[in-house]
Design an enzyme around this catalytic site. Sequence first.
Site, PDB file in Angstrom:
ATOM      1  N   ASP A  62     -45.355-132.902 -22.107  1.00 62.71           N
ATOM      2  CA  ASP A  62     -45.903-133.740 -23.176  1.00 62.71           C
ATOM      3  C   ASP A  62     -46.406-135.004 -22.489  1.00 62.71           C
ATOM      4  OD1 ASP A  62     -46.407-135.600 -25.121  1.00 62.71           O
ATOM      5  OD2 ASP A  62     -44.536-135.302 -26.218  1.00 62.71           O
ATOM      6  N   ASN A  89     -56.535-135.074 -18.951  1.00 59.44           N
ATOM      7  CA  ASN A  89     -57.456-134.505 -19.940  1.00 59.44           C
ATOM      8  C   ASN A  89     -56.966-134.648 -21.379  1.00 59.44           C
ATOM      9  OD1 ASN A  89     -59.505-132.435 -20.963  1.00 59.44           O
ATOM     10  ND2 ASN A  89     -57.584-131.368 -21.380  1.00 59.44           N
ATOM     11  N   TYR A 159     -60.691-144.002 -32.045  1.00 60.80           N
ATOM     12  CA  TYR A 159     -61.019-143.090 -30.935  1.00 60.80           C
ATOM     13  C   TYR A 159     -61.892-143.802 -29.908  1.00 60.80           C
ATOM     14  CZ  TYR A 159     -62.542-138.737 -28.613  1.00 60.80           C
ATOM     15  OH  TYR A 159     -62.809-137.741 -27.695  1.00 60.80           O
TER      16      TYR A 159
HETATM   17  N1  LIG Z   1     -64.369-131.440 -27.585  1.00 61.40           N
HETATM   18  C1  LIG Z   1     -65.179-132.481 -27.530  1.00 61.40           C
HETATM   19  O1  LIG Z   1     -66.258-132.481 -28.151  1.00 61.40           O
HETATM   20  C2  LIG Z   1     -64.828-133.678 -26.673  1.00 61.40           C
HETATM   21  C3  LIG Z   1     -65.817-134.643 -26.469  1.00 61.40           C
HETATM   22  C4  LIG Z   1     -65.541-135.747 -25.683  1.00 61.40           C
HETATM   23  C5  LIG Z   1     -64.291-135.887 -25.115  1.00 61.40           C
HETATM   24  N2  LIG Z   1     -63.348-134.928 -25.338  1.00 61.40           N
HETATM   25  C6  LIG Z   1     -62.046-135.144 -24.716  1.00 61.40           C
HETATM   26  O2  LIG Z   1     -61.744-134.033 -23.890  1.00 61.40           O
HETATM   27  C7  LIG Z   1     -60.322-133.868 -23.832  1.00 61.40           C
HETATM   28  C8  LIG Z   1     -59.975-132.439 -24.164  1.00 61.40           C
HETATM   29  O3  LIG Z   1     -60.481-132.157 -25.470  1.00 61.40           O
HETATM   30  P1  LIG Z   1     -60.573-130.656 -26.076  1.00 61.40           P
HETATM   31  O4  LIG Z   1     -61.696-130.695 -27.008  1.00 61.40           O
HETATM   32  O5  LIG Z   1     -60.526-129.658 -24.995  1.00 61.40           O
HETATM   33  O6  LIG Z   1     -59.187-130.636 -26.908  1.00 61.40           O
HETATM   34  P2  LIG Z   1     -58.398-129.397 -27.537  1.00 61.40           P
HETATM   35  O7  LIG Z   1     -57.691-129.977 -28.721  1.00 61.40           O
HETATM   36  O8  LIG Z   1     -59.295-128.249 -27.752  1.00 61.40           O
HETATM   37  O9  LIG Z   1     -57.328-129.024 -26.412  1.00 61.40           O
HETATM   38  C9  LIG Z   1     -56.352-129.973 -26.087  1.00 61.40           C
HETATM   39  C10 LIG Z   1     -55.159-129.343 -25.359  1.00 61.40           C
HETATM   40  O10 LIG Z   1     -54.205-130.401 -25.157  1.00 61.40           O
HETATM   41  C11 LIG Z   1     -52.920-129.935 -25.569  1.00 61.40           C
HETATM   42  N3  LIG Z   1     -52.115-131.080 -25.998  1.00 61.40           N
HETATM   43  C12 LIG Z   1     -52.134-131.711 -27.192  1.00 61.40           C
HETATM   44  N4  LIG Z   1     -51.240-132.721 -27.195  1.00 61.40           N
HETATM   45  C13 LIG Z   1     -50.669-132.745 -25.962  1.00 61.40           C
HETATM   46  C14 LIG Z   1     -49.681-133.558 -25.349  1.00 61.40           C
HETATM   47  N5  LIG Z   1     -49.089-134.577 -25.994  1.00 61.40           N
HETATM   48  N6  LIG Z   1     -49.344-133.297 -24.062  1.00 61.40           N
HETATM   49  C15 LIG Z   1     -49.908-132.273 -23.400  1.00 61.40           C
HETATM   50  N7  LIG Z   1     -50.836-131.442 -23.935  1.00 61.40           N
HETATM   51  C16 LIG Z   1     -51.220-131.688 -25.196  1.00 61.40           C
HETATM   52  C17 LIG Z   1     -53.192-128.931 -26.678  1.00 61.40           C
HETATM   53  O11 LIG Z   1     -52.084-128.043 -26.840  1.00 61.40           O
HETATM   54  C18 LIG Z   1     -54.454-128.238 -26.162  1.00 61.40           C
HETATM   55  O12 LIG Z   1     -54.141-127.163 -25.303  1.00 61.40           O
HETATM   56  C19 LIG Z   1     -59.737-134.905 -24.785  1.00 61.40           C
HETATM   57  O13 LIG Z   1     -59.357-136.050 -24.064  1.00 61.40           O
HETATM   58  C20 LIG Z   1     -60.894-135.228 -25.693  1.00 61.40           C
HETATM   59  O14 LIG Z   1     -60.795-136.503 -26.295  1.00 61.40           O
HETATM   60  C21 LIG Z   1     -63.580-133.837 -26.100  1.00 61.40           C
END
Ligand SMILES: NC(=O)c1ccc[n+]([C@@H]2O[C@H](COP(=O)([O-])OP(=O)(O)OC[C@H]3O[C@@H](n4cnc5c(N)ncnc54)[C@H](O)[C@@H]3O)[C@@H](O)[C@H]2O)c1
Length: 265
Positions: A62, A89, A159
Amino acid sequence: MTRLAGRVALVTGSLRGIGRAVVDRLHADGASVVVSDVDDPHGDAALAISDDLPGARYLQLDATSETAWQAARDRVMRDYGRLDILVNNVGAETSSPVQDMDLAEWRRMMAMNVESGFLGVKTFQPLLAQTGGLTPCGSSIVNVSSMMGLVALPNTSAYSTAKGAVRLFTKSIAVEFAKAGVPIRANSVHPGYVDTGMLRNGLSRVAAQSGIDSDALVAMTEQCVPIGRMARPGEIAGVIAFLASDDSSYMTGAELVVDGGITAM
Ligand SMILES: NC(=O)c1ccc[n+]([C@@H]2O[C@H](COP(=O)([O-])OP(=O)(O)OC[C@H]3O[C@@H](n4cnc5c(N)ncnc54)[C@H](O)[C@@H]3O)[C@@H](O)[C@H]2O)c1
């Protein structure tokens, strides 16, 4: 490709979405990958890792918990004795007019997006520094921010504030390490719209709030992107793998925008 052969990488939140694409890519580039996520190690996604990525290990972490980070450091020390690449990430998004934003939700944004990376850097800095001294170009931290850490949209103050903090935290540690001669580079990545569970859930929520059809909102979102579509997670992972590798040896404190051209307009 084997440009990361012999390197050890830890990626937070890497069972799904962008994180999962990053571990796939780093593994393909030859790194020993520590896949970490908040999920139980006995869950289906965690159990599948050793089949999907031979040699990779799953570590329950976590990323908002300091004691969990300390346990992760002890495990990486014991199992590998080094860490070359740390990809922070983990993140979460939310949307609300600022006057309706709950303080608890605001704090959750800071914990998930900012504190998670701070804890990773603080806990692993000594091991990253030691490992960086063993390789020609040092070790590498990549922090996942967002285009929302650079520009604003309505109803995204929490955010955007959090992702803007990730950007400047990254620059701060980059100059801190470089000026002190610590062999760790640190850079941030700023994705636009990436087709993951997080984005799909966020769009569904906004569609429901505004009474718009969810598919119509996806289409409207894609029309805002000069390239005309969302990114695939692997398109972000390739950029992160570049920053993790010695191909980016002269880059530290930099921000790489991967948004299909949105912020260029
Ligand atoms: N998807 C987008 O459009 C987008 C755009 C810009 C930035 N981001 C950033 O990219 C990163 C990843 O985003 P994503 O879209 O792949 O997210 P996602 O929600 O699809 O995947 C996130 C993963 O993190 C895990 N997770 C959640 N809480 C956690 C914790 N406390 N500790 C450890 N693991 C945890 C979840 O189980 C999941 O496997 C994030 O920082 C997000 O802000 C995403």
